[in-house]
Scaffold this motif. Sequence first.
Motif, mmCIF file in Angstrom:
data_model
loop_
_atom_site.group_PDB
_atom_site.id
_atom_site.type_symbol
_atom_site.label_atom_id
_atom_site.label_comp_id
_atom_site.label_asym_id
_atom_site.label_seq_id
_atom_site.Cartn_x
_atom_site.Cartn_y
_atom_site.Cartn_z
ATOM 1 N N ASP A 17 0.830 -1.208 0.000
ATOM 2 C CA ASP A 17 0.000 0.000 0.000
ATOM 3 C C ASP A 17 0.865 1.258 0.000
ATOM 4 O O ASP A 17 0.565 2.231 -0.709
ATOM 5 N N ALA A 21 0.977 3.995 -2.932
ATOM 6 C CA ALA A 21 0.576 5.379 -2.651
ATOM 7 C C ALA A 21 1.612 6.361 -3.179
ATOM 8 O O ALA A 21 1.275 7.390 -3.779
ATOM 9 N N THR A 24 1.441 6.488 -7.009
ATOM 10 C CA THR A 24 0.219 7.163 -7.453
ATOM 11 C C THR A 24 0.313 8.668 -7.235
ATOM 12 O O THR A 24 -0.049 9.465 -8.118
ATOM 13 N N HIS A 150 4.799 5.042 4.193
ATOM 14 C CA HIS A 150 3.563 5.764 4.506
ATOM 15 C C HIS A 150 3.846 7.196 4.976
ATOM 16 O O HIS A 150 3.099 8.120 4.642
ATOM 17 N N ALA A 153 4.587 9.103 1.856
ATOM 18 C CA ALA A 153 3.357 9.331 1.085
ATOM 19 C C ALA A 153 2.616 10.529 1.664
ATOM 20 O O ALA A 153 2.077 11.368 0.915
ATOM 21 N N TYR A 164 -3.262 12.581 3.568
ATOM 22 C CA TYR A 164 -3.074 11.146 3.357
ATOM 23 C C TYR A 164 -3.159 10.442 4.698
ATOM 24 O O TYR A 164 -2.616 10.919 5.696
#
Length: 234
Positions: A17, A21, A24, A150, A153, A164
Amino acid sequence: MESTPPDRGRVLESYRDGVRAIRTLAEGVGDWDVPTPCADWQLIDLAGHLRCVAENFLEYLQEAPDSRLATLFARKAATAVLIRQQARQNAAELAVLPSEPGPDRIMAFGVAAGAYADLLPDMWDRTQLIYRGTKYTVGDHAGAACVEWHLHAWDMARAAGADYRPRDPDLLVWAWHWGVPHLPLERGDAWEAVLRSSGRSPRWPEPGRPARPDGPAVRRRPASPDGLAGRPAR
């Protein structure tokens, strides 16, 4: 410390994930010179850091349990020393990175991060490092990668004026305890605790302070960030 590790599939899902992220968010970037929550880093610098860290994690995995990361943690150095040494490494690697556009840096990140994910399941129980007498496996250290992706991101989203939040912030609490054992984790909402513990303000940029100052962007050599995920100064 969280004593019961989550299901391996849950960790791998969080890892994927985070990588997804970042890729993207990068596809939507129109300006790689905007500032980020990482002190003195513009988005192009963050992209370079992501490439370096992904390549480092792949190296640490392939060389476990004898990687340079394991050697560093085996010295039982104080937390401040570990932070400084990792910060120096971050700055040095970014300084010698070839000049290349942001999309190319993110592509290189994706290649290294993908290779890491492919190798990870078969090496899960191998010793990654030993820190102050406690053995941490490759699977434990995968938590550090989850946290790293994360957090960055979030940095990329905030640089674009968006927000986010990972799908499984509770997993990142476990990931912090076992993947980042030298840094304490604050209490509170799982995701905000991870943000604050990494030195980030969940409300960056602060109210009344624009993310980007008036006037043309000025490229600066990035300052040495402190520790995990390019830890911003408080």
